[in-house]
Design a protein around this motif. Structure first.
Motif, mmCIF file in Angstrom:
data_model
loop_
_atom_site.group_PDB
_atom_site.id
_atom_site.type_symbol
_atom_site.label_atom_id
_atom_site.label_comp_id
_atom_site.label_asym_id
_atom_site.label_seq_id
_atom_site.Cartn_x
_atom_site.Cartn_y
_atom_site.Cartn_z
ATOM 1 N N ASP A 68 -7.757 -5.896 -132.530
ATOM 2 C CA ASP A 68 -6.781 -5.107 -132.073
ATOM 3 C C ASP A 68 -6.458 -3.749 -132.644
ATOM 4 O O ASP A 68 -6.350 -2.755 -131.876
ATOM 5 C CB ASP A 68 -5.453 -5.761 -131.865
ATOM 6 C CG ASP A 68 -5.462 -7.211 -131.124
ATOM 7 O OD1 ASP A 68 -6.463 -7.139 -129.973
ATOM 8 O OD2 ASP A 68 -4.451 -7.708 -130.782
ATOM 9 N N LEU A 69 -6.612 -3.809 -133.882
ATOM 10 C CA LEU A 69 -6.490 -2.604 -134.768
ATOM 11 C C LEU A 69 -7.870 -1.411 -134.364
ATOM 12 O O LEU A 69 -7.401 -0.480 -134.331
ATOM 13 C CB LEU A 69 -6.602 -3.062 -136.171
ATOM 14 C CG LEU A 69 -6.476 -1.749 -137.200
ATOM 15 C CD1 LEU A 69 -4.999 -0.834 -136.814
ATOM 16 C CD2 LEU A 69 -6.528 -2.127 -138.451
ATOM 17 N N THR A 72 -7.029 -0.155 -131.026
ATOM 18 C CA THR A 72 -6.050 0.987 -131.099
ATOM 19 C C THR A 72 -6.469 2.285 -131.983
ATOM 20 O O THR A 72 -6.415 3.332 -131.263
ATOM 21 C CB THR A 72 -4.906 0.383 -131.904
ATOM 22 O OG1 THR A 72 -4.246 -0.672 -131.251
ATOM 23 C CG2 THR A 72 -3.785 1.437 -132.171
ATOM 24 N N ARG A 75 -8.693 4.216 -129.502
ATOM 25 C CA ARG A 75 -7.861 4.979 -128.674
ATOM 26 C C ARG A 75 -7.386 6.292 -129.157
ATOM 27 O O ARG A 75 -7.447 7.236 -128.700
ATOM 28 C CB ARG A 75 -6.900 4.290 -128.218
ATOM 29 C CG ARG A 75 -7.480 3.219 -127.161
ATOM 30 C CD ARG A 75 -6.213 2.699 -126.393
ATOM 31 N NE ARG A 75 -5.331 3.475 -125.852
ATOM 32 C CZ ARG A 75 -3.825 3.210 -125.736
ATOM 33 N NH1 ARG A 75 -3.395 2.258 -126.282
ATOM 34 N NH2 ARG A 75 -3.130 4.290 -125.158
#
Length: 80
Positions: A68-69, A72, A75
């Motif tokens: 997930d990191l 993120t 992005r």
């Protein structure tokens, strides 16, 4: 990164002994960027540091949290 900033970065790294510019095999006007022994050693140290940070983050966040990191941060880099 602009072409001018890239050139300045290469100039600085060459002055510090991390890389050198050599003429291209097909076109003498073209310059190839080649790591020196010192530059290669710096890459090994840098990659080891990245591996250690990712190992510690995986231990803290778990594999799913680390994934997930990564999403993120990708992005942020792409969209910021």
């Amino acid at each position: 990164m602009s072409t001018g900033a890239e050139g300045k970065l290469f100039d600085d790294l060459e002055e510090l002994g991390y890389l050198r510019r050599v003429s291209g095999p097909a076109d003498c006007r073209a310059k190839l960027i080649v790591f020196t022994d010192r530059g290669g050693e710096a890459l090994v140290v840098g990659y080891a540091a990245i591996d250690e940070v990712e190992r510690r983050l995986a231990a803290l966040l778990g594999k799913g949290g680390l994934a997930d990191l990564h999403v993120t941060l990708s992005r942020v880099i792409t969209d910021f």
